[in-house]
Design a protein around this motif. Structure first.
Motif, mmCIF file in Angstrom:
data_model
loop_
_atom_site.group_PDB
_atom_site.id
_atom_site.type_symbol
_atom_site.label_atom_id
_atom_site.label_comp_id
_atom_site.label_asym_id
_atom_site.label_seq_id
_atom_site.Cartn_x
_atom_site.Cartn_y
_atom_site.Cartn_z
ATOM 1 N N LEU A 170 0.819 -1.213 0.000
ATOM 2 C CA LEU A 170 0.000 0.000 0.000
ATOM 3 C C LEU A 170 0.855 1.266 0.000
ATOM 4 O O LEU A 170 0.521 2.241 -0.682
ATOM 5 C CB LEU A 170 -0.952 -0.009 1.194
ATOM 6 C CG LEU A 170 -2.073 -1.046 1.131
ATOM 7 C CD1 LEU A 170 -2.875 -1.036 2.430
ATOM 8 C CD2 LEU A 170 -2.978 -0.792 -0.049
ATOM 9 N N VAL A 171 1.952 1.264 0.737
ATOM 10 C CA VAL A 171 2.842 2.425 0.762
ATOM 11 C C VAL A 171 3.488 2.627 -0.611
ATOM 12 O O VAL A 171 3.569 3.754 -1.117
ATOM 13 C CB VAL A 171 3.921 2.263 1.870
ATOM 14 C CG1 VAL A 171 5.024 3.289 1.719
ATOM 15 C CG2 VAL A 171 3.281 2.373 3.241
ATOM 16 N N VAL A 228 3.036 5.888 -3.097
ATOM 17 C CA VAL A 228 4.150 6.662 -3.639
ATOM 18 C C VAL A 228 4.082 6.710 -5.167
ATOM 19 O O VAL A 228 4.307 7.755 -5.782
ATOM 20 C CB VAL A 228 5.502 6.064 -3.165
ATOM 21 C CG1 VAL A 228 6.669 6.672 -3.911
ATOM 22 C CG2 VAL A 228 5.670 6.269 -1.668
ATOM 23 N N VAL A 229 3.764 5.583 -5.796
ATOM 24 C CA VAL A 229 3.760 5.521 -7.255
ATOM 25 C C VAL A 229 2.593 6.317 -7.848
ATOM 26 O O VAL A 229 2.777 7.102 -8.783
ATOM 27 C CB VAL A 229 3.709 4.048 -7.741
ATOM 28 C CG1 VAL A 229 3.468 3.970 -9.233
ATOM 29 C CG2 VAL A 229 4.991 3.333 -7.359
ATOM 30 N N PHE A 230 1.388 6.124 -7.341
ATOM 31 C CA PHE A 230 0.205 6.735 -7.942
ATOM 32 C C PHE A 230 -0.192 8.060 -7.318
ATOM 33 O O PHE A 230 -0.889 8.852 -7.935
ATOM 34 C CB PHE A 230 -0.988 5.769 -7.870
ATOM 35 C CG PHE A 230 -0.787 4.536 -8.704
ATOM 36 C CD1 PHE A 230 -0.780 4.612 -10.081
ATOM 37 C CD2 PHE A 230 -0.600 3.310 -8.105
ATOM 38 C CE1 PHE A 230 -0.589 3.483 -10.853
ATOM 39 C CE2 PHE A 230 -0.412 2.172 -8.868
ATOM 40 C CZ PHE A 230 -0.399 2.255 -10.247
ATOM 41 N N GLY A 231 0.182 8.306 -6.088
ATOM 42 C CA GLY A 231 -0.193 9.538 -5.420
ATOM 43 C C GLY A 231 -1.556 9.407 -4.763
ATOM 44 O O GLY A 231 -2.358 8.547 -5.112
ATOM 45 N N GLU A 267 -9.056 5.916 -7.678
ATOM 46 C CA GLU A 267 -9.439 5.526 -9.036
ATOM 47 C C GLU A 267 -8.778 4.214 -9.436
ATOM 48 O O GLU A 267 -9.401 3.364 -10.069
ATOM 49 C CB GLU A 267 -9.040 6.623 -10.021
ATOM 50 C CG GLU A 267 -9.787 7.926 -9.821
ATOM 51 C CD GLU A 267 -9.251 9.033 -10.712
ATOM 52 O OE1 GLU A 267 -8.592 8.737 -11.718
ATOM 53 O OE2 GLU A 267 -9.502 10.206 -10.389
ATOM 54 N N VAL A 268 -7.505 4.057 -9.062
ATOM 55 C CA VAL A 268 -6.784 2.830 -9.383
ATOM 56 C C VAL A 268 -7.413 1.651 -8.650
ATOM 57 O O VAL A 268 -7.619 0.579 -9.226
ATOM 58 C CB VAL A 268 -5.283 2.976 -9.037
ATOM 59 C CG1 VAL A 268 -4.561 1.652 -9.157
ATOM 60 C CG2 VAL A 268 -4.630 4.024 -9.913
ATOM 61 N N GLY A 269 -7.743 1.849 -7.385
ATOM 62 C CA GLY A 269 -8.379 0.784 -6.603
ATOM 63 C C GLY A 269 -9.724 0.378 -7.185
ATOM 64 O O GLY A 269 -10.054 -0.808 -7.250
ATOM 65 N N LYS A 270 -10.495 1.372 -7.620
ATOM 66 C CA LYS A 270 -11.797 1.081 -8.209
ATOM 67 C C LYS A 270 -11.646 0.294 -9.509
ATOM 68 O O LYS A 270 -12.376 -0.663 -9.759
ATOM 69 C CB LYS A 270 -12.546 2.388 -8.475
ATOM 70 C CG LYS A 270 -13.929 2.206 -9.021
ATOM 71 C CD LYS A 270 -14.614 3.549 -9.231
ATOM 72 C CE LYS A 270 -15.976 3.366 -9.833
ATOM 73 N NZ LYS A 270 -16.639 4.651 -10.081
#
Length: 83
Positions: free
Chosen positions: A13-14, A18-21, A27-30
């Protein structure tokens, strides 16, 4: 399948944060969740019904106004044909 512990999950998760902000992470999780659901449905042979869209009150008003304008336009064009 995977044997994730609490420490590994926190690390993933960390790194994702860091990568996606923080703004893009929901949005990425969805998108990932939706993809997993579609994959499960395809593997099970299920067809998911699409959810009906929510209708805005503004859209409803626009549709009603358009119908009234169409009716008025028809009345005007009918009266011009008679003349």
């Amino acid at each position: 399948m995977f044997n994730f512990g609490t420490q590994e999950l926190i690390l993933v998760l960390v790194i994702a944060l860091v990568v996606f902000g923080p703004g893009k992470l929901p949005e990425v999780g969805k998108a990932i969740g939706k993809s997993i659901n579609e994959f499960k449905g395809a593997m099970g042979g299920e067809k998911k019904k699409e959810e009906p869209k929510a209708v805005d009150a503004a859209e409803t008003i626009d549709v009603e106004a358009g119908a009234k304008n169409d009716k008025r336009h028809k009345e005007v064009s009918d009266s011009s044909k008679e003349a």
